[in-house]
Enzyme design. Structure first.
Site, PDB file in Angstrom:
ATOM      1  N   GLU A 258       0.900  -1.165   0.000  1.00  0.00           N
ATOM      2  CA  GLU A 258       0.000   0.000   0.000  1.00  0.00           C
ATOM      3  C   GLU A 258       0.928   1.202   0.000  1.00  0.00           C
ATOM      4  O   GLU A 258       1.548   1.494   1.020  1.00  0.00           O
ATOM      5  CB  GLU A 258      -0.873   0.002   1.260  1.00  0.00           C
ATOM      6  CG  GLU A 258      -1.648  -1.280   1.505  1.00  0.00           C
ATOM      7  CD  GLU A 258      -2.977  -1.288   0.766  1.00  0.00           C
ATOM      8  OE1 GLU A 258      -3.329  -0.264   0.144  1.00  0.00           O
ATOM      9  OE2 GLU A 258      -3.655  -2.322   0.813  1.00  0.00           O
ATOM     10  N   CYS A 292      -1.960   9.106   2.793  1.00  0.00           N
ATOM     11  CA  CYS A 292      -1.736   8.631   1.424  1.00  0.00           C
ATOM     12  C   CYS A 292      -2.873   9.040   0.502  1.00  0.00           C
ATOM     13  O   CYS A 292      -2.733   8.995  -0.703  1.00  0.00           O
ATOM     14  CB  CYS A 292      -1.584   7.113   1.429  1.00  0.00           C
ATOM     15  SG  CYS A 292      -3.003   6.290   2.131  1.00  0.00           S
TER      16      CYS A 292
END
Ligand code: NAD
Length: 479
Positions: A258, A292
């Site tokens: 990720e 993110c």
């Protein structure tokens, strides 16, 4: 605030937790700083390769017994884990504020997500264990059974240390895997020690979940390259993710990464400017832009640009920056000087040199960075081409929808937003964006859900032939 301030002086230690035991440090203590004040409030020491190896071996030894426990037993333990965290609510909110520099709202989000993830996994594990497939042959029963992957090495970053660990830890444990976690160096308490303490108190068997605090290059690398892992689950930067994925490919090992994204926020010419500006400010500046899914590039059609910029600047001018534990503020400190210098000296200043204008902000006092809006940003400037990971909103003007789309798709993104007064126009735009997640007139991400079973299990196909079957003649016993 008073109940949180009561925890302002609590000190913590992050120890390696291996095979059910909190170990004495094998190297010197390293301080963990409270991000707003810069004062040490905790300490950890690097776990060495021998400790990482022991943690993985304990995880391997305990895995088949753990997988053999009933789903309801694992579900109960996950609920007990959640209850342990919930029982420490006020202390943990104060801890997350101190260790990550986020506001109380961010800390509530993080703790809430962590508890919810445990409760979701506790439910999901009792619901689905595979599928019954249509028989492809007469008299045959076909089953597709979800089986645990085995041992998971889990490496997480500092921005949401608890909930990003929990995102893989809860479903991983639920589906019968064992887990060795390495928290980030900047956040080993919320991201490691607290989870170990809560799981220990909940009664998880020894070895099922271990924690090895430590740095990236030695502790992290040793874990990610350990030969006896079945999955490496990594959340963090593209550079480290690349290295881990390369190694996993060479050793034919499963890896989940990720990584970051240079996410886009698009404002079309018919957007509701007030709505778009609110969402843009939130998407760009929540937790100082250090997520993110932060909206890092604001791509606005020319006719909407002035009104959008004015609306954004008016909001940003009123935001306050400071110590979220002791004062009421909108933004807390940047996580570290290294991060601040990376985006300020590395991206913002070169973009200003290249012609970007500071509409508001652009300055800092220590780790307290003023939320910043940059205008006149062109697609070749560093604030546009790189993930910023700081409280900076670059605004780029485009002349057409196609130009906006081309700019969005030029970079790797995780989550994008498009604002339009016409939802179908927004939908059409969203369908042409090359990303897994696009929101029309919103900016919101979701974790968990139905993908969890597939992420943490393999499928084992079992075919059971109930009636005798005839094989080709050459396989039969010859007279
Ligand atoms: P980072 O990659 O520097 O560190 C992440 C983790 O990897 C830390 O625990 C670190 O100790 C470890 N690590 C560092 N070097 C290593 C090595 N050589 N081998 C093994 N492990 C190593 O990232 P960061 O600065 O902590 O986090 C910021 C990045 O994370 C941003 O790019 C952000 O977009 C990304 N991120 C992604 C998500 C997501 O869900 N996709 C969520 C949060 C953050």
């Amino acid at each position: 605030m008073s109940s949180l301030s009561a925890h302002a002086t609590t000190t913590y230690e992050s120890r390696a937790y291996i095979d059910g035991v909190f170990e004495a440090p094998t190297a010197e203590w390293i301080p963990v700083l409270e991000k707003s004040t810069g004062t040490p409030f905790a300490r950890y020491s690097n776990s060495n390769p021998e400790q990482v190896d022991r943690a993985v071996r304990a995880a391997r030894r305990s895995q088949s017994r753990w997988a053999a426990t009933s789903a309801s037993e694992r579900s109960e333990l996950l609920r007990a884990f959640a209850a342990q965290l919930a029982a420490r609510h006020d202390e943990l909110i104060a801890l997350i504020i101190r260790e990550t520099g986020g506001t109380a709202e961010k800390a509530e989000e993080e703790l809430g997500q962590s508890i919810n993830q445990l409760l979701n996994s506790a439910t999901q594990v009792t619901e689905n264990a595979g599928a019954i497939l249509p028989p492809y042959k007469e008299g045959k029963i076909s089953l597709s059974r979800a089986v645990p992957l085995g041992v998971i090495g889990l490496i997480v970053p500092w921005n949401y240390p608890m909930s990003l660990a929990m995102r893989a830890l809860a479903p991983g444990l639920a589906y019968g895997n064992t887990v060795v976690l390495k928290p980030a160096e900047l956040t080993p308490i919320a991201g490691g020690q607290i989870l170990a303490e809560a799981a220990h108190a909940a009664g998880f068997p020894a070895g099922v979940f271990s924690v090895v605090p430590g740095d990236g290059p030695v502790t992290g690398r040793t874990l990610s390259e350990h030969p006896d892992l079945d999955l490496v689950h990594f959340t963090g930067s593209f550079e480290v993710g690349h290295q881990i994925a390369n190694f996993a490919a060479k050793s034919f090992r499963r890896v989940a990464t990720e990584l970051g994204g240079d996410n886009a926020f698009v404002v079309l010419d018919d957007a509701d400017i007030d709505q778009a500006a609110s969402c843009a400010v939130w998407s760009a500046l929540w937790y100082q832009g250090q997520t993110c899914i932060t909206a890092g590039r604001h791509i606005v059609m020319r006719s909407a640009a002035e009104a959008f910029t004015d609306a954004v600047v008016a909001r940003v001018q009123k935001l306050t920056v400071g110590d979220p534990l002791r004062d009421t503020v909108d933004l807390g400190p940047i996580i570290s000087e290294v991060q601040r210098d990376r985006f300020h000296a590395g991206l913002v200043l070169p973009s200003i040199d290249a012609g970007a204008r500071v509409a508001v902000g652009g300055a800092f006092d220590g780790l307290f960075y003023q939320p910043t809006v940059l205008t006149g940003v062109t697609p070749d400037m560093p604030v546009f081409t790189e993930e910023i990971f700081g409280p900076v909103m670059p605004i780029t003007i485009v002349d057409s929808e196609d130009e906006a789309l081309e700019l969005v798709n030029r970079h790797r993104t995780l989550m994008n937003s498009v604002f339009s007064g016409d939802q179908l126009r927004g939908l059409e735009f969203a369908q042409r964006v090359k990303a897994n997640e696009v929101h029309v007139n919103d900016g919101y991400a979701r974790h968990g859900g139905e993908g969890q079973l597939d992420g943490y299990t393999n499928r084992q196909w079992i075919g059971i032939q109930r009636t005798p079957t005839r094989y080709p003649v050459w396989a039969e016993a010859r007279p």
